[in-house]
Design an enzyme around this catalytic site. Structure first.
Site, PDB file in Angstrom:
ATOM      1  N   PRO A   1      35.683  46.362  45.748  1.00  0.00           N
ATOM      2  CA  PRO A   1      34.968  46.121  44.490  1.00  0.00           C
ATOM      3  C   PRO A   1      35.256  44.728  43.938  1.00  0.00           C
ATOM      4  CG  PRO A   1      36.625  47.835  44.233  1.00  0.00           C
ATOM      5  CD  PRO A   1      36.597  47.471  45.665  1.00  0.00           C
TER       6      PRO A   1
ATOM      7  N   GLU B   1      43.707  53.729  46.524  1.00  0.00           N
ATOM      8  CA  GLU B   1      43.553  52.714  45.469  1.00  0.00           C
ATOM      9  C   GLU B   1      43.235  51.341  46.062  1.00  0.00           C
ATOM     10  OE1 GLU B   1      43.824  55.698  43.387  1.00  0.00           O
ATOM     11  OE2 GLU B   1      43.588  53.802  42.314  1.00  0.00           O
TER      12      GLU B   1
ATOM     13  N   ARG C   1      19.034  44.011  60.592  1.00  0.00           N
ATOM     14  CA  ARG C   1      17.579  43.772  60.502  1.00  0.00           C
ATOM     15  C   ARG C   1      17.250  42.328  60.900  1.00  0.00           C
ATOM     16  NH1 ARG C   1      15.064  43.546  56.517  1.00  0.00           N
ATOM     17  NH2 ARG C   1      13.255  44.898  56.724  1.00  0.00           N
TER      18      ARG C   1
ATOM     19  N   ASP D   1       9.416  39.570  56.147  1.00  0.00           N
ATOM     20  CA  ASP D   1       9.361  40.831  55.400  1.00  0.00           C
ATOM     21  C   ASP D   1       8.589  40.641  54.102  1.00  0.00           C
ATOM     22  OD1 ASP D   1      10.436  43.137  56.263  1.00  0.00           O
ATOM     23  OD2 ASP D   1      12.443  42.767  55.522  1.00  0.00           O
TER      24      ASP D   1
HETATM   25  C1  EFY Z   1      34.582  47.804  38.266  1.00  0.00           C
HETATM   26  C2  EFY Z   1      34.264  48.695  39.462  1.00  0.00           C
HETATM   27  C3  EFY Z   1      33.478  47.874  40.495  1.00  0.00           C
HETATM   28  C4  EFY Z   1      33.396  49.869  38.995  1.00  0.00           C
HETATM   29  C5  EFY Z   1      35.537  49.238  40.102  1.00  0.00           C
HETATM   30  C6  EFY Z   1      36.791  48.918  39.573  1.00  0.00           C
HETATM   31  C7  EFY Z   1      37.930  49.432  40.195  1.00  0.00           C
HETATM   32  C8  EFY Z   1      37.840  50.253  41.340  1.00  0.00           C
HETATM   33  C9  EFY Z   1      36.579  50.554  41.861  1.00  0.00           C
HETATM   34  C10 EFY Z   1      36.454  51.421  43.062  1.00  0.00           C
HETATM   35  O1  EFY Z   1      35.378  51.856  43.390  1.00  0.00           O
HETATM   36  N1  EFY Z   1      37.591  51.681  43.779  1.00  0.00           N
HETATM   37  C11 EFY Z   1      37.551  52.581  44.917  1.00  0.00           C
HETATM   38  C12 EFY Z   1      37.218  51.851  46.211  1.00  0.00           C
HETATM   39  N2  EFY Z   1      35.935  51.205  46.033  1.00  0.00           N
HETATM   40  C13 EFY Z   1      35.313  50.444  46.994  1.00  0.00           C
HETATM   41  O2  EFY Z   1      35.755  50.255  48.091  1.00  0.00           O
HETATM   42  C14 EFY Z   1      34.006  49.815  46.575  1.00  0.00           C
HETATM   43  C15 EFY Z   1      33.419  50.149  45.356  1.00  0.00           C
HETATM   44  C16 EFY Z   1      32.203  49.560  44.984  1.00  0.00           C
HETATM   45  C17 EFY Z   1      31.548  48.632  45.783  1.00  0.00           C
HETATM   46  C18 EFY Z   1      32.148  48.288  47.015  1.00  0.00           C
HETATM   47  N3  EFY Z   1      31.735  47.433  47.970  1.00  0.00           N
HETATM   48  O3  EFY Z   1      32.659  47.452  48.952  1.00  0.00           O
HETATM   49  C19 EFY Z   1      33.649  48.297  48.655  1.00  0.00           C
HETATM   50  C20 EFY Z   1      33.368  48.860  47.417  1.00  0.00           C
HETATM   51  C21 EFY Z   1      38.329  50.889  46.601  1.00  0.00           C
HETATM   52  C22 EFY Z   1      39.309  51.671  47.469  1.00  0.00           C
HETATM   53  C23 EFY Z   1      38.666  53.012  47.753  1.00  0.00           C
HETATM   54  C24 EFY Z   1      37.204  52.864  47.353  1.00  0.00           C
HETATM   55  C25 EFY Z   1      35.421  50.059  41.256  1.00  0.00           C
END
Ligand code: EFY
Length: 245
Positions: A88, A115, A153, A168
């Site tokens: 994220p 986490e 793609r 596209d």
């Molecule tokens: C502010 C906000 C963005 C909402 C936020 C803040 C803090 C934590 C999380 C969160 O989702 N943590 C959980 C995990 N998320 C992702 O991996 C993930 C989530 C979203 C888009 C992604 N693109 O790639 C990987 C992505 C990380 C470890 C386990 C899954 C989200």
């Protein structure tokens, strides 16, 4: 192109690749997806891949060793491979990234669980960090699958001879125009006459205007990034004026 995925849930990369054009492209050898279970590189009796956070706090953190071992092994086979961290905290993934990444020979995706990753993973092993959007997910696997879909793609032959990712209808950066198919009247709602007119010039203008209108109404910020013609600008001025009244 070889996509390697490091994940605790390799099974998540099976069925999305058994359907439609992705399956056909894999069968044609246009690209390959190899999902690896991070547990294969874990140590100890329980093959642990996660542990409690230093400094306390809830949840578990993904250990750096199994990840480092996995990446080292994969890069022995493909030294030029780019390691992409799904997180994220990453750069928002955009169409331009999909286009650029399609030129790589080998991509290694790292999917988070719990986490997230020990910080030392991103300090030494990772070439780029991407996020697919601002929402909380249970893991980085679906984001990796989304990126694989968007990237492949652009690989030659994947979209078949008829269309290409570059031409596209979606890829001019504007939202799409409204689409209609038979019947001509559905629940009392008729298809716009222009589309039945057979006048292809008029139809093209109508479609472009609808794209501009829809983008102006729903995602005006996209208009900054799009190459607009004089005609587009004129239409937009008219539409802005109409939307104000
Ligand atoms: C502010 C906000 C963005 C909402 C936020 C803040 C803090 C934590 C999380 C969160 O989702 N943590 C959980 C995990 N998320 C992702 O991996 C993930 C989530 C979203 C888009 C992604 N693109 O790639 C990987 C992505 C990380 C470890 C386990 C899954 C989200």
């Amino acid at each position: 192109m070889i996509f390697d995925v490091l994940t605790l849930f390799p099974e998540m990369f099976v069925s999305p690749l058994q359907e439609s054009i992705l399956a056909r492209a894999i069968k044609q050898g246009l690209f390959e997806v190899r999902a690896h279970n991070l547990r294969s590189w874990a140590e100890g009796k329980h093959l642990t891949t996660d542990d409690t956070p230093y400094g306390g706090g809830d949840g578990m953190v993904m250990k750096p060793e199994p990840i480092a071992k996995a990446i080292t092994e994969l890069k022995q086979q493909a030294p030029t491979a780019k390691v992409l961290l799904m997180t994220p905290q990453g750069v928002p993934f955009r169409q331009q990234h999909a286009r650029e990444l399609a030129h790589e020979e080998n991509l290694i995706f790292l999917c988070g669980r719990y986490e997230g990753f020990d910080e030392r993973v991103r300090q030494t092993l990772v070439d780029a960090e991407f996020s697919i959007g601002d929402f909380v997910l249970t893991g980085g696997e679906l984001p990796a699958m989304v990126m694989i879909d968007a990237i492949c793609r652009h690989l030659p032959g994947v979209l078949g001879s008829s269309s290409s990712a570059e031409t596209d209808s979606f890829v001019d950066g504007l939202l799409e125009y409204p689409q209609y198919t038979r019947p001509a009247v559905f629940n009392g709602m008729a298809v716009p006459d222009v589309l039945l007119s057979g006048d292809h010039g008029r139809i093209a203008n109508w479609r472009r205007e609808q794209q501009l209108l829809r983008t102006l109404q729903r995602r005006p910020e996209l208009l900054e990034k799009v190459l607009l013609t004089e005609q587009d600008e004129k239409v937009l001025d008219l539409l802005r004026h109409k939307l104000k009244t």
